[in-house]
Design a protein around this motif. Structure first.
Motif, PDB file in Angstrom:
ATOM      1  N   GLU A 267       0.829  -0.812  -0.569  1.00 50.80           N
ATOM      2  CA  GLU A 267       0.467  -0.084   0.035  1.00 50.80           C
ATOM      3  C   GLU A 267       0.724   1.912  -0.117  1.00 50.80           C
ATOM      4  O   GLU A 267       0.539   1.830  -0.710  1.00 50.80           O
ATOM      5  CB  GLU A 267      -0.538  -0.137   1.196  1.00 50.80           C
ATOM      6  CG  GLU A 267      -2.295   1.430   0.912  1.00 50.80           C
ATOM      7  CD  GLU A 267      -2.796   1.114   2.486  1.00 50.80           C
ATOM      8  OE1 GLU A 267      -4.054   1.431   2.313  1.00 50.80           O
ATOM      9  OE2 GLU A 267      -2.379   0.954   3.801  1.00 50.80           O
ATOM     10  N   PRO A 268       1.893   0.934   0.630  1.00 52.70           N
ATOM     11  CA  PRO A 268       2.650   2.254   0.139  1.00 52.70           C
ATOM     12  C   PRO A 268       3.473   3.202  -0.398  1.00 52.70           C
ATOM     13  O   PRO A 268       3.750   3.826  -1.587  1.00 52.70           O
ATOM     14  CB  PRO A 268       4.378   2.897   1.543  1.00 52.70           C
ATOM     15  CG  PRO A 268       3.053   1.554   2.874  1.00 52.70           C
ATOM     16  CD  PRO A 268       1.987   0.124   2.108  1.00 52.70           C
ATOM     17  N   ASP A 273       3.310   6.378  -6.369  1.00 52.82           N
ATOM     18  CA  ASP A 273       2.811   5.626  -7.715  1.00 52.82           C
ATOM     19  C   ASP A 273       4.016   4.514  -8.267  1.00 52.82           C
ATOM     20  O   ASP A 273       4.633   4.782  -9.784  1.00 52.82           O
ATOM     21  CB  ASP A 273       2.674   7.183  -8.645  1.00 52.82           C
ATOM     22  CG  ASP A 273       2.437   7.938  -8.160  1.00 52.82           C
ATOM     23  OD1 ASP A 273       0.970   7.521  -8.108  1.00 52.82           O
ATOM     24  OD2 ASP A 273       1.547   9.134  -8.109  1.00 52.82           O
ATOM     25  N   ALA A 274       3.700   3.440  -7.291  1.00 48.04           N
ATOM     26  CA  ALA A 274       5.178   2.512  -7.739  1.00 48.04           C
ATOM     27  C   ALA A 274       4.291   1.693  -8.749  1.00 48.04           C
ATOM     28  O   ALA A 274       3.311   1.478  -8.785  1.00 48.04           O
ATOM     29  CB  ALA A 274       5.424   1.813  -6.813  1.00 48.04           C
ATOM     30  N   THR A 298      -2.414  -3.041  -9.028  1.00 47.96           N
ATOM     31  CA  THR A 298      -2.565  -1.670  -9.276  1.00 47.96           C
ATOM     32  C   THR A 298      -3.404  -1.216  -7.645  1.00 47.96           C
ATOM     33  O   THR A 298      -3.417   0.019  -8.170  1.00 47.96           O
ATOM     34  CB  THR A 298      -3.792  -1.710 -10.691  1.00 47.96           C
ATOM     35  OG1 THR A 298      -4.663  -2.533 -10.471  1.00 47.96           O
ATOM     36  CG2 THR A 298      -2.878  -2.765 -11.520  1.00 47.96           C
ATOM     37  N   ALA A 299      -3.615  -1.978  -7.797  1.00 50.45           N
ATOM     38  CA  ALA A 299      -4.807  -1.375  -6.501  1.00 50.45           C
ATOM     39  C   ALA A 299      -4.752  -2.956  -5.032  1.00 50.45           C
ATOM     40  O   ALA A 299      -4.811  -4.085  -5.241  1.00 50.45           O
ATOM     41  CB  ALA A 299      -6.581  -0.618  -6.841  1.00 50.45           C
ATOM     42  N   VAL A 300      -5.229  -2.256  -3.468  1.00 48.30           N
ATOM     43  CA  VAL A 300      -5.340  -2.455  -2.650  1.00 48.30           C
ATOM     44  C   VAL A 300      -6.507  -2.373  -1.856  1.00 48.30           C
ATOM     45  O   VAL A 300      -6.710  -1.307  -1.312  1.00 48.30           O
ATOM     46  CB  VAL A 300      -4.667  -3.162  -1.443  1.00 48.30           C
ATOM     47  CG1 VAL A 300      -2.897  -3.878  -2.072  1.00 48.30           C
ATOM     48  CG2 VAL A 300      -3.591  -2.234  -0.863  1.00 48.30           C
ATOM     49  N   ASP A 301      -7.175  -3.249  -1.057  1.00 48.14           N
ATOM     50  CA  ASP A 301      -8.075  -2.566  -0.280  1.00 48.14           C
ATOM     51  C   ASP A 301      -8.698  -3.404   0.928  1.00 48.14           C
ATOM     52  O   ASP A 301      -8.397  -4.983   0.740  1.00 48.14           O
ATOM     53  CB  ASP A 301      -9.941  -2.504  -1.551  1.00 48.14           C
ATOM     54  CG  ASP A 301     -11.047  -2.196  -0.677  1.00 48.14           C
ATOM     55  OD1 ASP A 301     -10.456  -1.337   0.164  1.00 48.14           O
ATOM     56  OD2 ASP A 301     -12.588  -2.860  -0.892  1.00 48.14           O
ATOM     57  N   ILE A 322     -10.077  -8.542   2.832  1.00 51.27           N
ATOM     58  CA  ILE A 322      -9.229  -7.509   2.245  1.00 51.27           C
ATOM     59  C   ILE A 322      -8.489  -8.611   0.477  1.00 51.27           C
ATOM     60  O   ILE A 322      -8.773  -9.200   0.624  1.00 51.27           O
ATOM     61  CB  ILE A 322      -7.876  -8.487   3.060  1.00 51.27           C
ATOM     62  CG1 ILE A 322      -6.015  -7.286   2.233  1.00 51.27           C
ATOM     63  CG2 ILE A 322      -7.106  -9.407   3.117  1.00 51.27           C
ATOM     64  CD1 ILE A 322      -5.547  -7.057   3.280  1.00 51.27           C
ATOM     65  N   SER A 323      -7.890  -7.499  -0.032  1.00 51.47           N
ATOM     66  CA  SER A 323      -8.057  -7.922  -1.725  1.00 51.47           C
ATOM     67  C   SER A 323      -7.216  -6.948  -2.645  1.00 51.47           C
ATOM     68  O   SER A 323      -6.981  -5.981  -1.849  1.00 51.47           O
ATOM     69  CB  SER A 323      -8.563  -8.077  -2.294  1.00 51.47           C
ATOM     70  OG  SER A 323      -9.777  -6.337  -2.471  1.00 51.47           O
ATOM     71  N   ALA A 324      -6.552  -7.020  -3.219  1.00 45.85           N
ATOM     72  CA  ALA A 324      -5.162  -6.303  -4.448  1.00 45.85           C
ATOM     73  C   ALA A 324      -5.699  -7.001  -5.457  1.00 45.85           C
ATOM     74  O   ALA A 324      -6.457  -7.683  -6.404  1.00 45.85           O
ATOM     75  CB  ALA A 324      -3.786  -7.539  -3.762  1.00 45.85           C
TER      76      ALA A 324
END
Length: 358
Positions: A267-268, A273-274, A298-301, A322-324
């Motif tokens: 997440e960090p 924008d990595a 491209t994203a995590v939640d 939790i997901s990516a």
């Protein structure tokens, strides 16, 4: 060799007719109640309990309470050694016993209480020997050495192993030279803790620590119950304790077997924008077929993502869903963690292969 011949040989080896019949029946059943064993042989119901206790005394079986008195055959090493020292007829019987002991299929869901700590350690060794993906271990130094050879073999097979060595006040941890090669990462909890082994998200072996008043063990084969034990390991044996040893270096790809730990590190990077390249191994949640996907995360939640951010994010804040999001050449996938249902993929291993910045 049929049942009748095997029974005769066991009688020649010193078992009574009832003991031999009950033991042969139990080999076929695997794990069974006393009533079911009696129904499967000619031992009268009133006698079956004494017969089973005599077999347990001789080391052939072990009994435990599971609604009613239940028994299963012990690892037959002692029986085999005795039989193989006799005639070639006994050798045939030993091979038949070994074959039948391995035949009964373990039920899909199993929770057993056993009396002896040695039974828990023995089962833990067997499960570590068969591990394919990941192992979590909580042991004291003596127990570590009891499992060390099996851990080395599993590590050599590429199994991800988290090892928590739990020491009493003033007790030394094993030297790093003994720990290296047994695990992916090791930590030290300087408080005594239960014996704990969790294998491939499916099996748990648990027993109270040696100062407990009662001696017993719990053997669990059930993904739901094992998930509870997994959180016991994370919160009590792992998360807050100092690292003794790790294989991770800046030069090696970072591999995770828990999506929560992966997301906490990813997440960090996404916030900066990595571009994160990753390989995800796991299962399709609908078909249970194994998959290996390569792409960009491209994203995590996660459920607690709306709570105020801290660095690092506390594990408890990520305890819910939790997901990516993984974008591959063949499409976009939602990747979940242990027990994923909503997501398309349940990840068992996530490897970050490259991190770059535009």
């Amino acid at each position: 060799m049929d049942d009748s011949e095997l029974t005769d040989v066991l009688e020649d080896a010193g078992l009574s007719p009832y003991q031999a019949e009950a033991y042969v029946a139990l080999l076929g059943l695997g794990t069974a109640s006393a009533t079911d064993i009696a129904d499967s042989c000619d031992v009268p119901d009133p006698r079956i309990y004494d017969v089973l206790r005599d077999l347990e005394t001789k080391g052939y079986i072990e009994t435990f309470q599971q609604d009613s008195l239940t028994a299963r055959a012990r690892n037959p090493d002692v029986v085999l050694e005795d039989l193989r020292s006799r005639s070639s007829k006994y050798l045939d019987a030993a091979e038949t016993i070994e074959e039948r002991w391995n035949q009964p299929e373990i039920s899909e869901h199993e929770v057993s209480i056993v009396k002896r700590f040695e039974t828990v350690v023995s089962r833990a060794r067997e499960l570590i020997e068969a591990a394919e993906n990941q192992i979590q271990v909580g042991v004291d130094p003596e127990q570590f050495y009891a499992l060390r050879e099996e851990l080395i073999a599993a590590h050599d097979r590429g199994v991800n192993i988290k090892l928590s060595i739990c020491t009493s006040p003033g007790e030394d941890v094993p030297p790093l030279s003994d720990i290296e090669g047994t695990c992916t990462e090791a930590r030290n909890r300087n408080i005594p803790a239960p014996f704990f082994v969790l294998v491939d998200r499916t099996w748990t072996c648990f027993a109270p620590h040696h100062d407990s008043v009662n001696e017993y063990g719990v053997l669990v084969k059930d993904r739901t119950h094992t998930y509870v034990f997994h959180w016991f390991f994370l919160t009590c044996l792992w998360e807050i304790w100092d690292t003794l040893y790790t294989e991770r270096t800046p030069e090696t790809p970072t591999t995770y077997v828990d999506l929560r730990h992966a997301v906490r590190d990813i997440e960090p990077l996404l916030n900066e924008d990595a571009i994160i390249e990753a390989v995800v191994e796991g299962y399709e949640t609908e078909t249970k077929e194994s998959v290996e996907l390569t792409g960009r995360i491209t994203a995590v939640d996660y459920t607690g993502s709306s709570i105020g951010r801290t660095d690092p994010v506390p594990l408890a804040q990520m305890a819910g869903r939790i997901s990516a999001t993984l974008v591959t050449d063949n499409g976009t996938y939602e990747v979940g963690g242990w027990g994923a249902v909503i997501e398309e993929i349940e990840a068992t291993e996530i490897t970050i292969t490259d991190v770059t910045y535009e």
